[in-house]
Design an enzyme around this catalytic site. Structure first.
Site, PDB file in Angstrom:
ATOM      1  CG  ASP A  38      22.796  24.776 -25.367  1.00 26.81           C
ATOM      2  OD1 ASP A  38      22.347  25.726 -24.703  1.00 26.81           O
ATOM      3  OD2 ASP A  38      22.496  23.588 -25.138  1.00 26.81           O
ATOM      4  CG  ASN A  87      24.935  29.862 -18.061  1.00 24.89           C
ATOM      5  OD1 ASN A  87      24.518  30.172 -16.950  1.00 24.89           O
ATOM      6  ND2 ASN A  87      24.124  29.472 -19.036  1.00 24.89           N
ATOM      7  CE1 TYR A 153      22.468  22.920 -10.153  1.00 25.50           C
ATOM      8  CE2 TYR A 153      22.266  23.894  -7.977  1.00 25.50           C
ATOM      9  CZ  TYR A 153      22.274  24.028  -9.353  1.00 25.50           C
ATOM     10  OH  TYR A 153      22.079  25.268  -9.926  1.00 25.50           O
ATOM     11  CE  LYS A 157      25.624  24.962 -10.650  1.00 21.32           C
ATOM     12  NZ  LYS A 157      26.104  25.553 -11.912  1.00 21.32           N
ATOM     13  CB  ILE A 186      17.051  32.007 -12.357  1.00 19.15           C
ATOM     14  CG1 ILE A 186      18.179  32.453 -11.411  1.00 19.15           C
ATOM     15  CG2 ILE A 186      16.890  32.989 -13.512  1.00 19.15           C
ATOM     16  CD1 ILE A 186      17.998  33.781 -10.771  1.00 19.15           C
ATOM     17  CB  THR A 188      16.293  28.641 -16.058  1.00 17.50           C
ATOM     18  OG1 THR A 188      16.483  27.740 -14.957  1.00 17.50           O
ATOM     19  CG2 THR A 188      16.898  29.989 -15.726  1.00 17.50           C
TER      20      THR A 188
END
Length: 246
Positions: A38, A87, A153, A157, A186, A188
């Site tokens: 990260d 991820n 985005y 993707k 989700i 997050t």
């Protein structure tokens, strides 16, 4: 069933929070050695929480030298590489195409798409040396349906899905499987930054009537990382509560 990843060395990017952290916990509990990558620093606390078999590394997935060092750390510390979960990602600038800055566009492409490319590029040789492996890439339901004001985005993707399929075709003979996961909304850090009216509209349209917990995505990632999915490659898995059905 337990020990589904016994003997496997894994790297998870974006491991400091959200889907990455949930997946790291699941992989570790199932016997994997986990490299927690990260840029935020949050991976350090998670590595301490998990204890033996967990290594925190600082990684900027948009930089080739950083990704290369990440893979090298896994090999040097744990002796190989069998699973990579690309991820890490950001939502980026929220704006219509004509109003989006070039810098905003480039930032999302660098992290969300280039980062996946670099992960595959540097993981493949290590996986070949380890006898094969599984690469999992985080795409999005935004690769399937459009979200106004999120063009960069959506484009990134969509690119992840096709990069996944191409890499799967290229490396199947080397016993490397490549699949992608396309989450819906989700809970997050990314969704926390989205406008509340956007989240409300998504939930209202979703047949299941809610957003998902990161652990639900981690369960799918675990399956794709394990030998249970040995005959699956080049597939994209929607986990969106049925949002894209309508």
């Amino acid at each position: 069933m337990s020990g589904r990843l016994d003997g496997k060395v894994s790297i998870i990017t974006g491991a400091g929070s959200g889907i990455g952290a949930a997946t790291a916990r699941r992989f570790h509990a199932e016997g994997a050695k986990v490299v927690l990558a990260d840029i935020s620093g949050a991976q350090e606390a998670l590595a301490k929480e998990l204890g033996d078999g967990a290594l925190a590394v600082h990684a900027d997935v948009s930089k080739g030298e950083s990704v290369q060092a990440m893979v090298q750390s896994a090999v040097e510390t744990f002796g190989g590489l069998h699973v990579l979960y690309n991820n890490a990602g950001i939502d980026g600038e929220i704006a219509a195409v004509a109003d989006m800055s070039e810098e905003g566009w480039d930032q999302v492409q660098a992290i969300n798409l280039r980062g996946v490319f670099l992960g595959i590029k540097y993981a493949v040789p290590a996986m070949i040396a380890s006898g094969g492996g599984s690469i999992i890439n985080t795409a999005s339901m935004a690769a399937t349906v459009a979200f106004p004001q999120m063009a960069s985005y959506c484009a990134a993707k969509g690119g992840v899905v096709m990069l996944t399929k191409t890499a799967a075709a290229e490396y199947a003979a080397q016993k490397i499987r490549v699949n992608s996961i396309s989450p819906g909304t989700i809970q997050t850090a990314i969704t926390e930054h989205l406008p509340q009216d956007m989240i409300t509209a998504i939930i209202a349209r979703n047949p299941v009537g809610r957003i998902a917990d990161a652990g639900e995505v981690a369960s799918l990632a675990l399956f794709l990382a394990s030998d249970e999915s040995a005959f699956i490659t080049g597939s994209d898995y929607l986990i969106d509560g049925g949002y894209t059905l309508l």
